[in-house]
Write an enzyme that holds these catalytic residues in place. Structure first.
Site, PDB file in Angstrom:
ATOM      1  N   GLU A   1       4.073 -16.607  20.136  1.00 44.45           N
ATOM      2  CA  GLU A   1       3.095 -17.638  19.780  1.00 44.45           C
ATOM      3  C   GLU A   1       3.761 -19.004  19.828  1.00 44.45           C
ATOM      4  OE1 GLU A   1      -0.157 -18.614  16.268  1.00 44.45           O
ATOM      5  OE2 GLU A   1       1.676 -17.598  15.683  1.00 44.45           O
TER       6      GLU A   1
ATOM      7  N   CYS B   1      -1.248 -13.700  16.188  1.00 42.99           N
ATOM      8  CA  CYS B   1      -0.737 -13.847  14.824  1.00 42.99           C
ATOM      9  C   CYS B   1      -1.737 -13.392  13.750  1.00 42.99           C
ATOM     10  CB  CYS B   1      -0.276 -15.283  14.601  1.00 42.99           C
ATOM     11  SG  CYS B   1       0.847 -15.454  13.197  1.00 42.99           S
TER      12      CYS B   1
ATOM     13  N   LYS C   1      -7.206 -17.921  19.794  1.00 42.40           N
ATOM     14  CA  LYS C   1      -7.052 -17.316  18.462  1.00 42.40           C
ATOM     15  C   LYS C   1      -8.382 -17.366  17.710  1.00 42.40           C
ATOM     16  CE  LYS C   1      -3.686 -17.629  14.661  1.00 42.40           C
ATOM     17  NZ  LYS C   1      -2.450 -18.366  14.309  1.00 42.40           N
TER      18      LYS C   1
END
EC number: 3.5.1.3
Length: 279
Positions: A46, A156, A115
């Site tokens: 990331e 994440c 995301k």
């Protein structure tokens, strides 16, 4: 459709600096190294081209395609491998996203994952972070096909939401990849636990690619990039330094586990369901 039952996966635990061009050069060099070692799918961490932090996102953000993703496209084609581009701050139509771009062996952009779940947390005395100060969330599922298996993507904080992994498993993904930068509070508590949970719940391989740890950074990443089997075993795990983690993924093993413990055919769809609200 899948034609090969084994393949080598590599995770690049990159030491990210504040110099974007240096991050790109080192990332591409490590991708070449992983390819030389036989990796067919390689993932970056990331925020691999930028320090992680809301104050950095606007400064480092790029369009996709743009300079960073163009270099990933070129190295994917040069090495004839799949490159999962960790994530970069993406700018599009006045908004910023935390975005993972994936390139195929011919350099084509296969999918772009923005995301979905923004990292807004407050653990008093430990860590407070608000991604939503500068970022907008994505709104679509992201999978891509390879000759080995279908792959589902999260970034994440997305790993905390088991529904996303379940949808990917329903769609036939056998590997889930989450580029992520957990921290020194959530890392020791939840990083490995979440990966093993997602893997066992869905009988899939789970991989996480973290940046290397930089104690001097404003956000200190946990590191420990990991690959977990559908049985919940940790197959490979990095320390905190810059390194490449390799794991040989065996889809026959995945099929055996699903045969031995056939949870998919035993689900009580008369009582419950996890369903996608959009494609």
């Amino acid at each position: 459709m899948a034609t090969h039952s084994t393949f080598r996966l590599a995770l690049i635990q990159l030491q990210v600096s504040s110099i974007k061009s240096e991050n790109l050069t080192r990332a591409c060099g490590l991708i070449r190294e992983a390819s030389k070692q036989g990796a067919q799918i390689v993932s970056l961490p990331e925020c691999f081209n930028s320090p992680y932090g809301t104050k950095y996102f606007p400064e480092y953000a790029e369009k996709i395609p743009g300079d960073s993703t163009q270099k990933l496209s070129e190295v994917a084609k040069e090495c004839s491998i799949y490159v999962i581009g960790g994530s970069i701050p993406e700018k599009d139509a006045g908004k910023l996203y935390n975005t993972c771009a994936v390139f195929g062996p011919d350099g084509t952009l296969l999918v772009k994952h923005r995301k979905l779940h923004l990292f807004d947390i407050d653990v008093p005395g430990k860590i407070t972070f608000q991604e939503s100060e500068t970022l907008s969330p994505g709104d679509s599922f992201s999978t891509f096909d390879t000759p080995y298996c279908s792959v589902g993507l999260g970034i994440c904080y997305d790993i905390r939401f088991s529904e996303l992994a379940q949808i990917y498993a329903q769609r036939g993904c056998q590997l889930l990849v989450y580029p992520g930068a957990f921290n020194l509070t959530t890392g020791p508590a939840h990083w490995e636990l979440l990966q093993r949970g997602r893997a066992v719940d869905n009988q899939v391989y789970v991989a996480t690619a973290s940046p290397a740890r930089d104690e001097k950074a404003s956000y200190v990443a946990w590191g420990h990039s990991t690959v977990v089997s559908p049985w919940g075993e940790v197959l490979a795990k990095a320390g905190t330094e810059e390194t490449i983690v390799y794991a040989d993924i065996d889809l026959k093993k995945l099929a055996e586990i699903r045969q031995q413990i056939p949870i998919f055919s035993q689900k009580r769809s008369d009582l419950y369901a996890v369903e996608a609200k959009k494609s």
